[in-house]
Structure formats: C-alpha cells, structure tokens
Design an enzyme around this catalytic site. Structure first.
Site, PDB file in Angstrom:
ATOM      1  N   ASP A 215       0.827  -1.219   0.000  1.00 41.57           N
ATOM      2  CA  ASP A 215       0.000   0.000   0.000  1.00 41.57           C
ATOM      3  C   ASP A 215       0.861   1.268   0.000  1.00 41.57           C
ATOM      4  O   ASP A 215       0.745   2.124   0.888  1.00 41.57           O
ATOM      5  CB  ASP A 215      -0.934   0.045   1.211  1.00 41.57           C
ATOM      6  CG  ASP A 215      -1.915  -1.099   1.248  1.00 41.57           C
ATOM      7  OD1 ASP A 215      -2.320  -1.561   0.169  1.00 41.57           O
ATOM      8  OD2 ASP A 215      -2.271  -1.549   2.359  1.00 41.57           O
TER       9      ASP A 215
ATOM     10  N   GLU B 151     -11.633  -1.776  -2.548  1.00 36.81           N
ATOM     11  CA  GLU B 151     -10.989  -0.988  -1.496  1.00 36.81           C
ATOM     12  C   GLU B 151      -9.889  -0.124  -2.105  1.00 36.81           C
ATOM     13  O   GLU B 151      -9.668  -0.109  -3.311  1.00 36.81           O
ATOM     14  CB  GLU B 151     -10.412  -1.913  -0.423  1.00 36.81           C
ATOM     15  CG  GLU B 151      -9.378  -2.893  -0.941  1.00 36.81           C
ATOM     16  CD  GLU B 151      -8.949  -3.911   0.103  1.00 36.81           C
ATOM     17  OE1 GLU B 151      -9.548  -3.937   1.200  1.00 36.81           O
ATOM     18  OE2 GLU B 151      -8.016  -4.687  -0.172  1.00 36.81           O
TER      19      GLU B 151
END
Length: 323
Positions: free
Chosen positions: A36, A202
């Site tokens: 991420d 997401e």
C-alpha cells in the site's frame, strides 16, 4: 526493406499494448516492504515512500526509480486511537496542505469492521518529525455500511474530501474541515463505488486529470498468497471509473456506474507480475502522471513481506488511463 522494417518496429509496441500490460519500471535499493505505498516528492527533490507496517515505514530516494533507503517509522509510538491494530498501521496517504504534510492511516485488524482513520502531520516528512493527532472522525463498526480504512485526501478548489472504504458496501467519501484533521461539522458520508457481485473493493484514490476526476481502486484478494492463491482473476487488480466531479457520478468506460459494479481494468496480473494493487497516482515533474502500486514478483515470492514497489507512466490521451 527500410519501409518493411519501419512497419515492423512500429507494430511491436502496439502489439505489446494489445496483448499485455507494461511491466513495472526500474526500482533500485529497498523495493520490498512496500505494501500500500504512498508517494510524494518534497521541494528539495527527495521522494518519500510510505507503506503499511512498521508503524508506517518511511523510505526515501532521489528519484522515483530509487535507490530507496529505509529511514524509520512515521508514527513512532503507534496511534493514539484506542482500537486493536493501533501498533500496526495500514494504508498511508500523504498530502501537502499549505506548508504542512498530512499523513492519513488506518487502524484495524484483518477482516473486521471495527476500524478508524487517523492522521499525523509534519513540516518535513522526516522520520521522527511526525505528530500524531489520532482520530479524524471516520470510524466504523457493525452499524456502518463501510469499513473505515484506506484513506485518501483530495483538494477540490480549496475544499478537502476524504475517501475511504473496504468491502461491506465498499467506497465512501465525506467533506473535511478547511484544516483537514477531522470531518467537517454535520456532514454525512456518501457512497462512490460498490460492486455487489464481490464487495471486494478498497483502496480508492481520486486523481484529477484534464476535465475528469478518476477514481482508481483495488478489487480482489490482496494478501496471504503464500497460504493459498485465490481462483484466477480473483486476486488484486487495479480498476478505474471517472466523473466530471470528485464527489460522485463515477462511471466506467462502458458507462456503467461505479456504484453498480462498474469499473474498467487498468492493471492486472501478467507475466511474473501478480496481484498489483494498493495504488495511488502522482503527477511527477519528470515523468508526468504515474501509477504506483505494490505487486508480487512470481520469481521472488508470494509472502506479504515480498510485496514490491511498482510504478508506470500513464497515458490519458484516450480519456482513460493506460499504463
């Protein structure tokens, strides 16, 4: 023969774009520990990469391609938010607001909805310079339609909006205060994206280019590949919808609403690249718009700790992002 050679050489890149995706561009130094990632360039030319784990790991480099060097943790004592997971922070997002850098992060544990989004600030982004402010007001439990993780801040003509969400009913957004430490008073959140077929959506990132706002997001299974791979096509991939506003109306290339399962694939598994996602987009002064993300290199390993930093330039000439 010269004409034939020219035709063949001209055909090769076209063939590559039709039959597959571009491989990640060069990365040197520490290219793992990049789950991420969030990328930003300081005014002195130093690139900063923030990533999940290690209380938000900080790496720096003189160029997006590296060499990347680990510098330490951003939130040294963990988050002040009193929830499980406050020592193992996820999915950072960093934005310069005035002369201050705002670092948003997630407090959660895997597979639960008891989550919150926090924020820290710094004037330099260096390790040891961050002040944790704790909760932003974005929090979730079983009463909410979303999971409060994966934050992303965008400035729309001086007004700040935070986008977040994962699974359940996917991606939501709400307005922040002018100094965006917390939600604006009295605001309600609203849905930007939802895929009822999987709900595995997401990591949203809103990026403006030209006349459109592009909603990039990750869909599929992100993690635990070393314990067992998902069915082909169910692993992480990067998709996009677009709108003329940042606050809704996002549709895919076929005109299907992002709130009704729409989404055009930008990047997915190919060759030795597996499960790209956790992405962001950055307008780089040297390379132009770039898509950055983490991925698994099949020749190295499938563990979460093996996730590598990937980046590619983006071509928006068709009105849709192509790496």
């Amino acid at each position: 023969m010269v004409l034939l050679g020219t035709l063949i050489l001209g055909f090769i890149p076209l063939l590559g774009s039709v039959l597959g995706y571009a491989n990640p561009k060069a990365c040197s130094g520490t290219c793992t520990n990049s789950h991420d990632p969030a990328i930003i360039r300081r005014a002195d030319g130093t690139y900063f990469r923030f990533s999940t784990g290690g209380k938000i790991a900080i790496h720096t480099a003189p160029d997006i391609a590296g060499p990347w060097t680990y510098r330490g943790a951003a939130i040294l004592s963990g988050s002040s938010i009193n929830l499980p997971g406050n020592q193992d922070l996820w999915a950072p997002d960093v934005t310069l607001v005035g002369n201050t850098y705002y670092l948003y992060y997630s407090v959660s544990t895997f597979g639960v909805q008891n989550s919150a989004i926090g924020v820290a600030t710094s004037s330099t982004m260096d390790a040891g310079s961050w002040t944790d402010h704790g909760a932003t007001g974005v929090r979730s439990d079983s009463s909410k339609p979303y999971n409060a993780i994966d934050p992303n801040l965008i400035n729309v003509d001086g007004t700040y909006y935070l986008t977040w969400g994962s699974f359940w009913k996917d991606i939501y957004q709400a307005q922040m205060k002018a100094s965006p430490l917390t939600l604006a008073s009295g605001v309600s959140s609203y849905q930007l994206a939802y895929d009822p077929a999987t709900t595995a959506v997401e990591g949203a990132f809103v990026f403006k280019y030209g006349n459109y706002y592009y909603l990039f997001y990750s869909q599929g299974k992100c993690c635990g590949y070393d314990a067992g791979l998902p069915k082909p096509g169910e692993e992480y991939k990067i998709k996009v919808c677009r709108s003329t506003t940042a606050t809704g109306g996002f549709v895919d290339k076929n005109g299907v609403a992002c709130t009704r399962g729409g989404g055009t694939v930008v990047l997915e598994s190919h060759g030795n690249v597996y499960g790209p996602g956790g992405q962001g987009v950055y307008q780089d002064p040297k390379y132009g718009p770039i898509l950055y993300y983490h991925y698994v290199d099949k020749t190295i390993g499938y563990r979460d700790g093996d996730k590598r930093f990937g980046w590619n330039t983006i071509d928006f000439s068709s009105g849709w992002p192509v790496v």
